[in-house]
Design a protein around this motif. Structure first.
Motif, PDB file in Angstrom:
ATOM      1  N   VAL A   1       0.846  -1.208   0.000  1.00 28.33           N
ATOM      2  CA  VAL A   1       0.000   0.000   0.000  1.00 28.33           C
ATOM      3  C   VAL A   1       0.879   1.255   0.000  1.00 28.33           C
ATOM      4  N   ASN A   2       1.926   1.238   0.818  1.00 31.34           N
ATOM      5  CA  ASN A   2       2.800   2.417   0.857  1.00 31.34           C
ATOM      6  C   ASN A   2       3.482   2.651  -0.485  1.00 31.34           C
ATOM      7  N   GLU A   3       3.862   1.550  -1.122  1.00 31.62           N
ATOM      8  CA  GLU A   3       4.482   1.661  -2.452  1.00 31.62           C
ATOM      9  C   GLU A   3       3.511   2.351  -3.422  1.00 31.62           C
TER      10      GLU A   3
ATOM     11  N   THR B   1       1.285   6.794  -6.709  1.00 35.86           N
ATOM     12  CA  THR B   1       0.141   7.561  -7.208  1.00 35.86           C
ATOM     13  C   THR B   1       0.095   8.977  -6.620  1.00 35.86           C
ATOM     14  N   GLY B   2       1.144   9.353  -5.917  1.00 40.06           N
ATOM     15  CA  GLY B   2       1.228  10.727  -5.405  1.00 40.06           C
ATOM     16  C   GLY B   2       0.197  11.029  -4.333  1.00 40.06           C
ATOM     17  N   LEU B   3      -0.116  10.025  -3.506  1.00 44.43           N
ATOM     18  CA  LEU B   3      -1.147  10.233  -2.479  1.00 44.43           C
ATOM     19  C   LEU B   3      -0.570  10.292  -1.065  1.00 44.43           C
TER      20      LEU B   3
ATOM     21  N   ARG C   1      -9.614  10.825  -5.856  1.00 39.42           N
ATOM     22  CA  ARG C   1     -10.415   9.595  -5.692  1.00 39.42           C
ATOM     23  C   ARG C   1     -10.123   8.602  -6.817  1.00 39.42           C
ATOM     24  N   GLN C   2     -10.005   9.142  -8.044  1.00 38.31           N
ATOM     25  CA  GLN C   2      -9.710   8.250  -9.173  1.00 38.31           C
ATOM     26  C   GLN C   2      -8.344   7.606  -9.003  1.00 38.31           C
ATOM     27  N   ARG C   3      -7.417   8.350  -8.434  1.00 42.53           N
ATOM     28  CA  ARG C   3      -6.084   7.777  -8.219  1.00 42.53           C
ATOM     29  C   ARG C   3      -6.133   6.681  -7.157  1.00 42.53           C
ATOM     30  N   VAL C   4      -6.984   6.869  -6.154  1.00 38.75           N
ATOM     31  CA  VAL C   4      -7.142   5.809  -5.142  1.00 38.75           C
ATOM     32  C   VAL C   4      -7.764   4.573  -5.808  1.00 38.75           C
ATOM     33  N   ALA C   5      -8.778   4.808  -6.654  1.00 40.98           N
ATOM     34  CA  ALA C   5      -9.435   3.675  -7.327  1.00 40.98           C
ATOM     35  C   ALA C   5      -8.426   2.923  -8.195  1.00 40.98           C
ATOM     36  N   PHE C   6      -7.553   3.673  -8.861  1.00 36.12           N
ATOM     37  CA  PHE C   6      -6.527   3.064  -9.692  1.00 36.12           C
ATOM     38  C   PHE C   6      -5.552   2.247  -8.824  1.00 36.12           C
ATOM     39  N   ALA C   7      -5.109   2.855  -7.719  1.00 36.68           N
ATOM     40  CA  ALA C   7      -4.175   2.171  -6.815  1.00 36.68           C
ATOM     41  C   ALA C   7      -4.813   0.897  -6.259  1.00 36.68           C
ATOM     42  N   ARG C   8      -6.089   0.993  -5.906  1.00 40.38           N
ATOM     43  CA  ARG C   8      -6.778  -0.184  -5.354  1.00 40.38           C
ATOM     44  C   ARG C   8      -6.864  -1.300  -6.400  1.00 40.38           C
ATOM     45  N   ALA C   9      -7.097  -0.911  -7.670  1.00 36.71           N
ATOM     46  CA  ALA C   9      -7.227  -1.926  -8.721  1.00 36.71           C
ATOM     47  C   ALA C   9      -5.894  -2.616  -9.009  1.00 36.71           C
ATOM     48  N   ILE C  10      -4.789  -1.873  -8.940  1.00 31.10           N
ATOM     49  CA  ILE C  10      -3.514  -2.532  -9.287  1.00 31.10           C
ATOM     50  C   ILE C  10      -2.783  -3.117  -8.084  1.00 31.10           C
ATOM     51  N   ALA C  11      -3.290  -2.849  -6.865  1.00 32.30           N
ATOM     52  CA  ALA C  11      -2.603  -3.347  -5.660  1.00 32.30           C
ATOM     53  C   ALA C  11      -2.352  -4.861  -5.693  1.00 32.30           C
ATOM     54  N   PRO C  12      -3.343  -5.677  -6.045  1.00 33.25           N
ATOM     55  CA  PRO C  12      -3.107  -7.134  -6.024  1.00 33.25           C
ATOM     56  C   PRO C  12      -2.288  -7.653  -7.218  1.00 33.25           C
TER      57      PRO C  12
END
Ligand SMILES: Nc1ncnc2c1ncn2[C@@H]1O[C@H](COP(=O)(O)OP(=O)(O)OP(=O)(O)O)[C@@H](O)[C@H]1O
Ligand SMILES: [Mg+2]
Length: 353
Positions: free
Chosen positions: A113-115, A120-122, A138-149
């Protein structure tokens, strides 16, 4: 991941949402999936993700048929159309969600998550809730959440639809850069041709459930294969009688339908236009200011045509007699295919996208 769709057909009741759609996508490519509303874009994504089953046809990942594989085993990250984040979870918890589903340890989850927060500059936003973020964040969080796994395929369904034009422009540049860095095969749905042209390695155009064309933005722009694509990408003038235009007086153009892009037309005073003798006379009907250039509506050869004119040149006015030079037209034949006719034997104008 290399992806192949073969003859995908999907109906909802009697309505065919996709009709015999086939395509291949090479690993690491960013594909823009483009088309009018209701064309079948979301349905294609849902079929790839396993959220819908095709009535017929196959989906292959790396050459292996995945039709019977459940969504969670397909290795796909999905940012849904109008998708909200989990409202009661912080940025950190949202991004961590898929990792917890994968049962990663606390340390692994935290590191990943930290990575992503870094990527994503958050940074500094970890503890915020979604309503405390801007639309772009919010879109950047959604993107980060989608690629996390670490999915092998990322599906983005109009991720920036609800965001205003300026931020949207920044976000798509950001997205392209991000996807290049992560190197993940991505399909990105949009209504917006400019967005697709700017971001995508390749574009697929879907209309009324059919795949009209797949190719690089330049291929699609300069060699549209169907009248739909020719009209959908770039700007165009429809012409009923192209054989009346100077330089295109061939018999095969009689009664043909044709399309001309504004950028293939030069309009100007006689001393401005190159090859003034090969051009025809026209009359300016309207002139519009477009911010970066003039759009000139001109009547010539029995057609009304839109052309562009540089801001550097003297201003034209309605009623002015002008010379009109057409460099290239696209002809539509009876089979619904597009042929190119260069008319005058001069170099085509450079293509600006
Ligand atoms: N579950 C469903 N039941 C019935 N019809 C559906 C269903 N899902 C989609 N459709 C229909 O299939 C067609 C294609 O829908 P789809 O959502 O794929 O379009 P789209 O290209 O994503 O459009 P948009 O750009 O508006 O999101 C539409 O006419 C839609 O009404
Ligand atoms: Mg959709």
């Amino acid at each position: 991941m290399h992806i192949e769709a073969k003859h995908l057909t999907k109906s909802f009741g009697h309505f065919q949402a996709t009709k015999d759609i086939s395509f291949g996508i090479e690993k690491g490519k960013l594909i823009g999936l483009l088309g009018p509303s209701g064309g079948g874009k979301t349905t294609v994504l849902r079929l790839l993700a396993g959220l819908e089953q095709p009535d017929s046809g196959d989906i292959l990942f790396h050459g292996k048929r995945v039709n019977d594989l459940p969504p969670q085993q397909r290795g796909i990250g999905f940012v849904f159309q109008n998708y909200a984040l989990f409202r009661h979870m912080t940025v950190f918890e949202n991004i961590a969600f898929g990792l917890q589903v994968q049962k990663r340890t606390k340390e692994q989850t935290k590191a990943r998550v930290n990575e992503l927060i870094e990527l994503t500059g958050l940074k500094g936003f970890e503890k915020r809730l979604p309503h405390q973020l801007s639309g772009g964040q919010r879109q950047r969080v959604a993107f980060a959440r989608a690629i996390a796994p670490e999915p092998q395929l990322l599906l983005l369904d109009e991720p920036f639809a609800a965001i205003d034009a300026k931020v949207r422009k920044e976000l798509r540049t950001w997205l392209k850069d991000m996807i290049d860095r992560v190197g993940i095969t991505t399909i990105f749905v949009t209504h917006d041709q400019e967005e697709a042209v700017e971001v995508a390695d390749e574009i697929m155009i879907i209309n009324a459930g059919r795949l009209e064309q797949q190719g690089t933005p330049l291929e699609i722009y300069s060699h549209p294969e169907t009248p739909f694509v020719a009209g959908f990408i770039g700007e165009s003038n429809q012409v009923e009688e192209p054989s009346r235009l100077k330089g295109f007086e061939q018999p095969q153009l009689t009664n043909a339908k044709a399309m001309i892009r504004p950028e293939f037309i030069e309009v100007g005073r006689p001393n401005e236009v190159s090859l003034a003798t090969a051009s025809e006379l026209g009359t300016v009907r309207n002139v519009y200011f477009r911010g970066t250039n003039w759009q000139v509506e001109v009547e010539a050869g029995g057609s009304r045509l839109f052309a562009y004119r540089s801001m550097e040149l003297p201003v034209l006015q309605a009623g002015d007699e002008v010379r009109v030079l057409i460099h290239r037209i696209y002809l539509f034949n009876q089979n619904g295919h597009v042929m190119q006719e260069n008319g005058l034997k001069i170099d085509p104008m450079p293509v600006h996208i």
